[in-house]
Design a protein around this motif. Sequence first.
Motif, PDB file in Angstrom:
ATOM      1  N   UNK A 252      48.785  46.989  39.775  1.00 56.47           N
ATOM      2  CA  UNK A 252      47.482  47.449  40.238  1.00 56.47           C
ATOM      3  C   UNK A 252      46.510  46.281  40.302  1.00 56.47           C
ATOM      4  N   UNK A 253      45.712  46.255  41.336  1.00 55.23           N
ATOM      5  CA  UNK A 253      44.777  45.151  41.560  1.00 55.23           C
ATOM      6  C   UNK A 253      43.469  45.723  42.069  1.00 55.23           C
ATOM      7  N   UNK A 254      42.352  45.220  41.538  1.00 56.01           N
ATOM      8  CA  UNK A 254      41.041  45.618  42.034  1.00 56.01           C
ATOM      9  C   UNK A 254      40.129  44.397  42.033  1.00 56.01           C
ATOM     10  N   UNK A 255      39.328  44.274  43.076  1.00 56.24           N
ATOM     11  CA  UNK A 255      38.409  43.143  43.208  1.00 56.24           C
ATOM     12  C   UNK A 255      37.051  43.644  43.678  1.00 56.24           C
ATOM     13  N   UNK A 256      36.007  43.021  43.137  1.00 54.48           N
ATOM     14  CA  UNK A 256      34.648  43.331  43.560  1.00 54.48           C
ATOM     15  C   UNK A 256      33.894  42.021  43.775  1.00 54.48           C
ATOM     16  N   UNK A 257      33.241  41.901  44.939  1.00 50.90           N
ATOM     17  CA  UNK A 257      32.410  40.728  45.236  1.00 50.90           C
ATOM     18  C   UNK A 257      31.074  41.211  45.784  1.00 50.90           C
ATOM     19  N   UNK A 258      29.983  40.688  45.244  1.00 55.15           N
ATOM     20  CA  UNK A 258      28.662  41.054  45.735  1.00 55.15           C
ATOM     21  C   UNK A 258      27.731  39.861  45.613  1.00 55.15           C
ATOM     22  N   UNK A 259      26.743  39.809  46.497  1.00 52.73           N
ATOM     23  CA  UNK A 259      25.799  38.702  46.475  1.00 52.73           C
ATOM     24  C   UNK A 259      24.690  38.902  47.488  1.00 52.73           C
ATOM     25  N   UNK A 260      23.978  37.823  47.755  1.00 53.74           N
ATOM     26  CA  UNK A 260      22.852  37.846  48.686  1.00 53.74           C
ATOM     27  C   UNK A 260      23.211  37.049  49.938  1.00 53.74           C
ATOM     28  N   UNK A 261      22.327  37.060  50.928  1.00 52.98           N
ATOM     29  CA  UNK A 261      22.508  36.240  52.119  1.00 52.98           C
ATOM     30  C   UNK A 261      22.551  34.762  51.736  1.00 52.98           C
TER      31      UNK A 261
ATOM     32  N   UNK B 125      22.094  38.992  57.013  1.00 48.00           N
ATOM     33  CA  UNK B 125      23.274  39.799  57.301  1.00 48.00           C
ATOM     34  C   UNK B 125      24.568  39.188  56.822  1.00 48.00           C
ATOM     35  N   UNK B 126      24.503  38.289  55.828  1.00 47.11           N
ATOM     36  CA  UNK B 126      25.718  37.621  55.347  1.00 47.11           C
ATOM     37  C   UNK B 126      26.014  37.908  53.883  1.00 47.11           C
ATOM     38  N   UNK B 127      25.305  38.855  53.278  1.00 48.10           N
ATOM     39  CA  UNK B 127      25.521  39.148  51.857  1.00 48.10           C
ATOM     40  C   UNK B 127      26.918  39.709  51.622  1.00 48.10           C
ATOM     41  N   UNK B 128      27.524  39.328  50.521  1.00 50.08           N
ATOM     42  CA  UNK B 128      28.844  39.848  50.147  1.00 50.08           C
ATOM     43  C   UNK B 128      28.686  41.229  49.531  1.00 50.08           C
ATOM     44  N   UNK B 129      29.540  42.153  49.960  1.00 47.34           N
ATOM     45  CA  UNK B 129      29.573  43.503  49.398  1.00 47.34           C
ATOM     46  C   UNK B 129      30.960  44.065  49.665  1.00 47.34           C
TER      47      UNK B 129
END
Length: 650
Positions: free
Chosen positions: A206-215, A226-230
Motif C-alpha cells: 500500500x502506498x499513499x502520497x500527499x503534496x501541497x503548496x503555494x504558487x 495557478x501552479x500550487x501543488x495539491x
Amino acid sequence: MRPCDGALTRNFRTLFLGSVATIGAGTAEAQDQRYVFDLDPLLVERRDTFSGAADRATSMYVSDLELERARTGDLKDVFAGIASVSVGGALPLTQKIYINGVDMLNLGVTIDGAAQNNRAFHHVSANAIDPGLLKQVRVDATVSPADAGPYALAGSVVFETVDPEDVVPEGQNVGGNLRLGYSDNGATQQGALTLAGVHQGFSWLGYVKRAEGDDYQSGDGTTILGTAADLYSYLGKIAYQGPEGHRFELTGQQLEDQELRQFRANFGGLGGVVDNLRLYDTTRSSYSFSYENVLADGLWDPKLSLGYSESEIIIPDPWDSNGRSGTWSASLQNTFNLGGNNTVVAGIDHQKRFGNYTSPTFGEDYREESKVYGIFAQARLEPTDRLNLSFGARFDHQEFTGLNTASLDNSGMSSNISATYWLSDTFAIRGGLSSVFGGIDIEDNYTYLPSWTYATLEPSRAKNATLGFDWEPGMLKLGGEIFVTQIDNARSGISNFDFESRGFNLGATYGWSSGFARATLSHSDVEVNGSPSDTYSAQDFGAPLGTVMAFEIEQDTGLDGLRVGGGLDIALDYSTDSTGSELDLEGYEVVSLFAEYTPPARQNLTIRAEISNLFDTEYADRASYGADYLSVTTLKEPGRTVSLVAIARF
C-alpha cells in the motif's frame, strides 16, 4: 566482453550506464566492486527478458538509482539527463512527454500491462504518473516490436510499479519506507508512506502520497499563478507467487489533482491575462491483473494481462464541462524459448477506447469509441555472436464509432525489422524499420462538436526508420542515431494531415571507480503537410524542439555515504521556420546541484539536498506549449528551488 554483451550494455548508455559506478560505499573493498561494470545491466536484464534484442537497440532504461532520486519529483525528474526525452509543462497535471520530437500520445504506453494514453483535454497531460510508485521505466524509441500492442505508431513506453518484494527487507515479513520533502519555492510539502508484506508466497503493498503548496516563482521572481501543488496519489497491490513460479498480480492506482489553474492549464496566460483561474478537478486511474510464470524457460511460457485506465477532467466553471476517457485492454501471449537468446512471442490482444464529454448545463453528451482486435508475432534471434535480429508483424481490425452513431471499420498490417551487428568487440552498427497501422484514434473529447461527420476520415499509418552506432572502448561509451517518423493521415477533428519528425541523437558516458559523467544531445524538426510546423499545428503529435542537450556528473566525496553531483540542461536558440510562428524559440541554460548522504551507521536513512535552477534562469522548457506565439504567455519553470528530502526505510 562478447559482442552480445556489448549490445546489452549499450541499452543503458543513454540513460544510466554511469550509475553502475555507484555500487559500494567508501571502503577499499567497495571501490573494487565499482569496477564490475556488468552488475547493473545484468540486474535490469532480469526485469526485461529481451534487453539484448535488436529491437531494444534504441531502448532507454531508467535505473533504480535515478528512479529513487525522482520519487519526490515529477516525470521531468524521471527523464533528467536524457535529451531525446523532453518533458514540458512545469506541473504534473500538464506535463507532456516527447520522444524524438513525437508526442507520447502516439506511442504505445502501458502501466503494469494496462494500456494508457486516455486523451481527454489537450491543455493537460494524458499520462500523469507519480514517480514515487515506479519500479521500472523503458522507452522504445521510434521502432516498436509487434508485441507492443496497437497504437504504437512511433515507439512504446513501459512503466512498472514497485512490488512488495522490492520494499520488504530480506529476512522480514513486513517493511516499508517513509519519505518527507520540502521545497522552498512554493513552500511545497510532501510525504509518502509505503507499507508492504510477504508471507508464504502471498504479498501486498500500500502506498499513499500527499503534496501541497503555494504558487511558485519563476526565475525573475514573478509568481506564476495557478501552479500550487495539491496532489494525492495511491497505489495498492496484492500478489501470489507459487514455488513453481506462477505469479498472479492485481494492481490499482490513482492520482488526483484538484486546484485552481490557468484558464488553459498548460499556459501562463493568453493575451497577457495571467489571473483568470478556474478549478481543474482531475483524476487518473489505472487497474491491472496479470498472470505469468516467472520461472518458465521452455516452449510454454504464457502471459495474460488485463487492464483498465481512465482520465477524468472536470471543470465546473464556466460551462460545467466533464471529460472522461478510458481504455480497456487485454493481451494473451506465449513466449517460445528456442534456446540461447532466440525467442518468438505470439499472441492476441484487444483494446477498447472511449472518449465522453458531458455538460449537463447545456444538455450535451457526446461519445466516441474504438475497438481493436489484434494478432501478432515477434521473433528475436541471435544467428551469430555478432548479429542480433528482430522482426515481427501484427494484424489489427478496428471498429470505430463516432458522434451521431457514425461507424467506420478498418483493418491493416504492421511490420518491423531491426538488426545490430558488432563489427568488432567494441563497435556496432544498428538500424530498424517499421510500418504501423494506426487506425482512427479517439479525439480530444473537449473538442467534440455535434455537427461532426466522418465521411472523409482515413486511418493513419506510421513509417519509422533509425540508423545508428555504438562504440564502447572500455569505460567510455559513445553512441548515436538518426531517426525519422512519418505519420500519414494523422487525425485532427474530422480531417487528416501528414506529420513528420526527423533528427539525430548523440550520447556519451564515462564511468570511473567513484563516479560518472554523461552527456546527451538531441535535435529534431517537425513538419505538417510537408512544411515546418509551429506549436499549434503539430499539437498532440509533436513539438518543434530544435537542439537540446543534457550533462550530468556524480562523484563520491571520499566521506563514507556522501555523494554529490549536478546537471546542466541546455536548449539552443531555434527558429521553427514555420509561417505560423511569430517568435523564435529562445535558448536557455539551467544548472542543478545535489548532495546525498547515507550515514554509515544508519543505512536505512538517506538525506538529500538539492538546488534546482541555481542561477534563477527565467525560461519555459522547450517542450512547453506556445513559446513561438506573441499572444501566449508560456508556463515558466520554477526559479531557484532548494529542496530537502529525508527517506527512512524499515
